[in-house]
Design an enzyme around this catalytic site. Structure first.
Site, mmCIF file in Angstrom:
data_model
loop_
_atom_site.group_PDB
_atom_site.id
_atom_site.type_symbol
_atom_site.label_atom_id
_atom_site.label_comp_id
_atom_site.label_asym_id
_atom_site.label_seq_id
_atom_site.Cartn_x
_atom_site.Cartn_y
_atom_site.Cartn_z
ATOM 1 N N ALA A 6 0.834 -1.205 0.000
ATOM 2 C CA ALA A 6 0.000 0.000 0.000
ATOM 3 C C ALA A 6 0.869 1.256 0.000
ATOM 4 C CB ALA A 6 -0.930 -0.015 1.216
ATOM 5 N N ASN A 52 4.680 -7.101 5.758
ATOM 6 C CA ASN A 52 4.141 -8.410 5.387
ATOM 7 C C ASN A 52 4.184 -8.630 3.881
ATOM 8 O OD1 ASN A 52 3.455 -9.446 7.878
ATOM 9 N ND2 ASN A 52 1.423 -8.520 7.870
ATOM 10 N N GLY A 107 2.740 -14.484 -0.104
ATOM 11 C CA GLY A 107 2.929 -15.602 -1.030
ATOM 12 C C GLY A 107 2.919 -15.233 -2.505
ATOM 13 N N ARG A 115 -10.954 -19.569 3.402
ATOM 14 C CA ARG A 115 -10.018 -19.689 4.527
ATOM 15 C C ARG A 115 -10.723 -19.798 5.874
ATOM 16 N NH1 ARG A 115 -5.445 -15.223 2.749
ATOM 17 N NH2 ARG A 115 -4.414 -16.573 1.249
ATOM 18 N N GLU A 132 -3.888 -3.095 4.698
ATOM 19 C CA GLU A 132 -4.443 -3.888 5.799
ATOM 20 C C GLU A 132 -4.870 -3.036 6.992
ATOM 21 O OE1 GLU A 132 -1.992 -7.254 6.819
ATOM 22 O OE2 GLU A 132 -3.373 -7.909 8.392
ATOM 23 N N ILE A 144 -3.151 -8.393 -2.123
ATOM 24 C CA ILE A 144 -2.289 -7.616 -3.028
ATOM 25 C C ILE A 144 -3.155 -6.638 -3.810
ATOM 26 C CG2 ILE A 144 -0.721 -7.734 -5.006
ATOM 27 C CD1 ILE A 144 0.374 -10.307 -4.010
#
Ligand code: ADP
Length: 513
Positions: free
Chosen positions: A54, A81, A86, A342, A483, A499
């Site tokens: 960001a 992060n 990933g 998830r 986030e 992302i």
């Protein structure tokens, strides 16, 4: 200078009254530093807090518009992060989807997100993500990010729409963006520089920040160690405003447990140690509207036998959950749809995990499934001993103390579902298994566990990335992205949407400031 420390007592107060109520009472100038009381040490057009997706996207966009931009990063290394992420990036409506005949749309994307988010999503923000996704992807390509030429199907998405960076890591985007930003005229990225408080003028507009340079992060202190006075204080003016891009708080063992009591300190996270709540708390204290702070996402394809992110995720997510299954070692039976979103998977795992008895689910697949992986994604975790290889299912069962016979029965039943195309037990979408069963030795297995991964809540922003106050009005001079913002993903963010979210709203903040 107004007192602005968040003490342990403040935090406890927050647990009693809830973050929303604290902010309600704290929309006041006392929680910020008054510009008229200070002398600025430096002056920039735009100051950005945080150097992840960001912050970097915001920095590049703001600098492209001729601004002098300073990015602050409290840690010694850049990328938060994002750099350990990933590298999976959801792009609804992408060129690669068109090339592969995948039918996708804004409506399908939003429906997938809202389903996973249990209907709690702030849909106007999802609409922006869908509208800007291709543009955001192209922005990263323009700045040097490279992607694999195949789409993957992430859990909870109804169509394949996810790119992998070429190096299968978020660093494949962060590094090129850092290089690009550093080349921008008159811009700077300063590490070991921690934002503490906002500076506001008489009208309440955010006009700067107080920081500490040469700051040394101490992971053992709570919520950004506001009681740690280390570092050299500086006051920095931001003529056009400040962009908050400080990420989530999964590593904040104190604050996270206040919001979700399941997140006890012993519980591991995939996040970097600096994912703490200090900057978020400063924003709340300055009057930013908190939204959905208690929703914490646990990622289901992690392993309790390795620290943090580890190296088993690809095996768990891409081989075992997709082409194999997961069992409760106490029963030898499956207990979930391995391709659900998830949250559904993590909640199912929590139900069968007995941490005190060191009992965790076993994720397994056969050799045909394992061959679908990039070889190093199998070899590396095998070398470190977290993934094991067995010649027979009986040996696998004996090793993990699964009741004899139950595992083979489960495999037979599961293989029948592959053949019929219908999972009668948990509704796994069997068409996605490509006909691969659990039958060809050798078999591979690992222990699975959910780990804290993403904090869905944060400050409320509008579609222009302006931070809103409790009256639903933009706080002048304050923008946020990534986030640290809340609402977009509701109860649970779909994998590969981070992302997209962080970069898109980072870009928007940088465009609008
Ligand atoms: P996102 O994915 O939302 O961009 P990241 O976690 O990748 O979030 O990046 C956020 C960055 O912000 C991290 O590198 C973190 O260390 C940094 N950060 C958090 N709090 C502060 C602060 N108070 N001052 C400066 N940097 C901060």
């Amino acid at each position: 200078m107004a007192k602005s420390n968040v003490s342990r007592r403040d935090m406890l107060k927050m647990s009693l009254v809830g973050a929303g109520a604290l902010a309600l009472g704290a929309v006041n100038a006392e929680a910020t530093v008054s510009a008229k009381d200070v002398k600025f040490d430096e002056e920039w057009d735009v100051v950005i807090i945080g150097s992840g997706f960001a912050g970097l996207a915001a920095g590049i966009k703001a600098s492209e518009r001729g601004n002098k931009v300073l990015i602050l990063e409290k840690m010694g290394r850049v990328g938060g992060n994002s750099v350990v992420n990933g590298g999976i990036f959801a792009v609804p409506g992408s060129e690669l989807q068109k090339k592969n005949g995948v039918k996708d749309s804004k409506e399908i994307f939003i429906a997938d997100c809202v389903k996973a988010g249990l209907g709690l999503n702030h849909v106007e923000l999802l609409e922006v993500l869908a509208d800007r996704a291709v543009d955001t992807f192209n922005f990263t390509v323009k700045h040097g990010a490279k992607y694999l030429d195949k789409l993957i199907l992430e859990g909870g998405h109804s169509v394949p729409r996810t790119y992998y960076t070429e190096n299968t890591s978020g660093s494949g985007i962060v590094q090129p963006l850092v290089e690009s930003f550093k080349k921008s005229d008159g811009c700077e990225l300063r590490t070991r520089t921690k934002f503490d408080d906002f500076v506001t003028d008489e009208s309440g507009r955010v006009v700067g920040v107080t920081v500490r340079e040469n700051y040394k992060f101490d992971k053992d202190l709570f919520s950004d160690d506001r009681e740690n006075k280390g570092g050299d204080k500086k006051i920095i003016k931001a003529k056009k405003g400040v962009i908050l891009a400080s990420g989530g708080f999964c590593s904040d063992k104190f604050f996270r447990k206040l919001q979700d009591p399941r997140a006890v300190p012993e519980f591991d996270t995939t996040n970097h140690p600096g994912a703490t709540a200090g900057a978020l708390i400063s924003a709340f204290k300055a009057g930013a509207l908190p939204v959905q702070v208690g929703w914490i996402q646990y990622i289901p394809y992690k392993c309790p036998d390795e620290k943090g992110n580890g190296i088993t995720s690809k095996f768990a997510a891409q081989a075992s959950f997709r082409y194999g299954f997961s069992v409760d070692p106490k029963t030898g039976k499956r207990y979930m749809n391995e391709l659900a979103d998830r949250k559904i998977r993590a909640d199912a795992m929590f139900k069968i995990i007995d941490a005190k008895a060191n009992s965790y689910p076993i994720n397994l697949c056969d050799s045909v499934a394992a061959a679908k992986l990039v070889p190093s994604d199998l070899e590396n975790p095998m070398n470190s001993g977290v993934i094991k290889k067995f010649d027979t299912l009986e040996e696998l069962a004996a090793f993990y103390k699964i009741p004899a016979g139950e595992l083979t029965k489960t495999a037979e039943r599961y293989n029948g579902f592959v053949a019929s195309g219908i999972d009668k037990d948990f509704g796994k979408p069997m068409k996605l298994t490509d006909g691969i069963t659990v039958s060809k030795p050798p078999f591979y297995a690992m222990r699975g566990a959910p780990k804290l991964h993403h904090t869905m809540g944060g400050v409320k922003i509008n579609t222009k990335a302006q931070v809103l106050n409790i009256d639903d009005e933009p706080i002048a001079g304050l923008y946020a992205a990534g986030e640290v913002t809340g609402g977009t993903h509701g109860a649970s963010r779909l994998g590969s949407c981070a992302i997209l979210d962080c970069l898109t709203f980072g870009m928007i903040a940088g465009e609008n400031i």
